[in-house]
Scaffold this active site. Structure first.
Site, short mmCIF file in Angstrom:
data_model
loop_
_atom_site.label_atom_id
_atom_site.label_comp_id
_atom_site.label_asym_id
_atom_site.label_seq_id
_atom_site.Cartn_x
_atom_site.Cartn_y
_atom_site.Cartn_z
N SER A 1 -5.02 -7.62 -22.14
CA SER A 1 -4.67 -6.26 -21.72
C SER A 1 -3.15 -6.08 -21.70
O SER A 1 -2.63 -5.06 -22.16
CB SER A 1 -5.26 -5.97 -20.35
OG SER A 1 -4.86 -4.70 -19.87
N VAL B 1 -1.71 -5.75 -25.28
CA VAL B 1 -1.94 -4.43 -25.87
C VAL B 1 -0.96 -3.41 -25.28
O VAL B 1 -0.39 -2.59 -26.01
CB VAL B 1 -3.40 -3.98 -25.64
CG1 VAL B 1 -3.59 -2.54 -26.08
CG2 VAL B 1 -4.35 -4.89 -26.39
N HIS B 2 -0.75 -3.46 -23.97
CA HIS B 2 0.21 -2.55 -23.34
C HIS B 2 1.62 -2.80 -23.88
O HIS B 2 2.38 -1.85 -24.12
CB HIS B 2 0.20 -2.71 -21.82
CG HIS B 2 -0.95 -2.04 -21.15
ND1 HIS B 2 -2.21 -2.61 -21.08
CD2 HIS B 2 -1.06 -0.84 -20.52
CE1 HIS B 2 -3.03 -1.79 -20.45
NE2 HIS B 2 -2.36 -0.71 -20.09
N GLU B 3 1.98 -4.06 -24.05
CA GLU B 3 3.30 -4.38 -24.58
C GLU B 3 3.45 -3.90 -26.02
O GLU B 3 4.54 -3.46 -26.44
CB GLU B 3 3.53 -5.89 -24.49
CG GLU B 3 4.95 -6.33 -24.87
CD GLU B 3 6.00 -5.77 -23.92
OE1 GLU B 3 7.09 -5.42 -24.42
OE2 GLU B 3 5.73 -5.68 -22.72
#
Length: 564
Positions: free
Chosen positions: A497, A500-502
């Site tokens: 998670s 993906v945010h990075e």
């Protein structure tokens, strides 16, 4: 693929058993504990629900805090009116200089919409692959899942690369990349759940064939002195586990028997697991069988077939949605537009569309976007442009970093407002709008995350669709496929998670710094701290720490990306 799901793993300890508890009672408790374990495709219950702030939710209108909800929006309205009045006084325009809207509509808006349509249409690859799996052209357990993962990698490369090639502004990039991640999760769920069902269907067909072969097996007396048996047969009924045959065949029982392979890694008895393979091998050997063997083999095969049939039906009430009848183009694209990331054969649906309600949500959507633009234009855009000016002037890093505390102070309140509004925009207006148009009845898109006392609770409650996806396709899949424990599965889920945010932050700022990755992974020790004896019963203090993180996190991230 691929929020912390550790607390969602339903492993219940039974304490204080009396000394007089019988062996059978202990066995019953052990069996109960096993049946509560979730496997690779654990059941997610979809029910008819309204979101917390939806006016259709009777609990929302009767809430003792409903007045604060009204006060919040009244305050926002007055705040925006004040901003517009100041803009009119200074610039002769309620929108001020209007740079953000100019960025949004400056160029490539039509290209963005076309690219987004092509991206959504390209998810049909998963449907084509599943059709090939169903026809036996591709074996899902061999090359099928590999092809799906290769396609997903190419898909992500296209979603990330196209905005870079077109040099899109951040507004276009955020929409396209975030929507691309949604499509990626939908494709993954559709492919891997149907791939799993394809494996079940294939094995069911094999067992049906063995049932027919069993009808033609040579039957001999139970004790035939003239018959010399060869090893490793005969397979005697006592060699098989027949306890489950007294229960009604069901998908739950079938999945529990499959999950015994996980217990094998922990030293548990998995005699049941290989029973079907043993029976198939006994039939394939062409050795004669006695009446008892035929009877037990037939009962076991029929039980397994019936349980698999129930598994292939899933939650479907219509035969048209039972696997493999669900593998239609219409079914695939219906799932693509539904406001959920987890594929099921059937969902609870409402009877009709309330067009007035849909229009209300659409107006609310554009209204919230307008408020967010006004706040960004007035309080965030000037700060961002100041950092750009400092860099263009060649100001050294140490001098720019002196500006960091003041930038943080300027951004903390507007970013907090944008954070809350973006959540409300997506999870209350957009998802409810889509749910109404698609008659999707389960609208529990979030829980009461504002009451969170720990970050793992926030991960579950803030975004239910993504949490459900991670729970099924990352957390439980890690336990099942990689044979890891729940703590390692939690670490994998958090890390994926965070990555993906990075990736999204990299697409926006064109910088790979890892700030968001670090802050998200730092939540794990904070979760451990929230479970200590000192913090466990201090819910108010835990909620204070939670809100401090929400207040400071977005502004710290943005300031770091702008300054460094």
């Amino acid at each position: 693929m691929s929020s912390s799901e550790s607390s969602s793993s339903p492993t219940t300890s039974i304490h204080h058993l009396s000394a007089s508890a019988t062996e059978s009672t202990d066995h019953h408790h052990a069996h109960t504990k096993r049946t509560k374990r979730r496997g690779k495709f654990s059941d997610l219950v979809f029910t008819r629900n309204f979101s917390t702030f939806d006016r259709q939710n009777a609990l929302a209108a009767s809430s003792p805090f409903h007045g604060f909800f009204t006060l919040f929006w009244l305050g926002i309205s007055l705040f925006v009116i004040k901003i517009g009045a100041e803009n009119w006084r200074q610039h002769g325009n309620p929108l001020g200089r209007n740079e953000i809207l100019k960025i949004m509509f400056h160029r490539d808006l039509v290209v963005l919409l076309i690219a987004d349509g092509v991206m959504c249409f390209s998810t049909g690859f998963s449907w084509i692959l599943q059709r090939l799996v169903r026809r036996g052209v591709v074996d899902w357990d061999k090359e099928g899942w590999v092809l799906q993962n290769i396609w997903q990698c190419l898909f992500v490369a296209g979603v990330v690369g196209f905005p870079l090639v077109r040099d899109w502004p951040w507004t276009h990039t955020v929409f396209f990349v975030m929507h691309g991640m949604v499509m990626l999760m939908k494709m993954h769920s559709y492919a891997f759940y149907n791939g799993y069902l394809a494996s079940v269907w294939k094995k069911r067909q094999l067992l049906l064939g063995k049932l027919k072969e069993l009808e033609h097996v040579e039957v001999v007396a139970k004790h035939d002195p003239d018959r010399s048996w060869t090893e490793p047969f005969p397979l005697l009924p006592r060699d098989l586990s027949t306890e489950h045959l007294s229960r009604v065949p069901s998908a739950q029982e079938y999945k529990e028997r499959r999950r015994m392979s996980i217990a094998a890694q922990q030293g548990a008895d998995t005699q049941e697991e290989d029973d079907m393979d043993k029976i198939v091998a006994a039939i394939d050997s062409r050795e004669p069988l006695n009446e008892e063997q035929v009877h037990v083999f037939e009962r076991a095969l029929k039980w397994e077939v019936d349980a698999m049939t129930d598994e292939l039906r899933g939650k479907a009430t219509d035969d048209k949605r039972v696997y493999p009848n669900n593998l239609t183009l219409a079914n695939h694209y219906e799932f693509i537009v539904l406001p959920t990331l987890v594929y099921e054969l059937e969902y609870p649906r409402s009877e009709s569309i309330n067009w007035y309600y849909a229009a209300e949500k659409m107006v609310a959507c554009f209204g919230v976007i307008f408020v967010m633009i006004m706040i960004s234009q007035a309080f965030i855009y000037p700060v961002v442009m100041e950092t750009v000016r400092m860099k263009e002037m060649g100001m050294p890093l140490n001098e720019r970093f002196r500006y960091f505390p003041w930038m943080l102070a300027d951004l903390i309140f507007p970013f907090m407002m944008e954070y809350l509004l973006s959540w409300y925009l997506i999870w209350e207006t957009i998802l409810n709008f889509v749910a109404e148009l698609t008659k999707f009845a389960d609208r529990s898109f979030y829980d009461a995350w504002w009451n969170c006392v720990s970050w793992d609770q926030f991960a579950r409650d803030w975004n239910r669709p993504v949490h459900n996806f991670l729970l099924r396709h990352v957390y439980h899949s890690s336990i099942s496929a990689m044979k890891v424990d729940k703590h390692t599965a939690t670490l994998i889920t958090f890390f994926l998670s965070a990555c993906v945010h990075e990736l999204v932050m990299w697409c926006i700022f064109k910088k790979l710094r890892g700030y968001l990755l670090f802050l998200q992974m730092f939540q794990l020790p904070l979760v451990s701290m929230s479970r200590t004896k000192w913090m466990r019963n201090r819910k108010t203090l835990g909620n204070v720490f939670f809100w401090l993180g929400i207040f400071t996190g977005p502004s710290i991230l943005c300031s770091l990306y702008l300054i460094l």
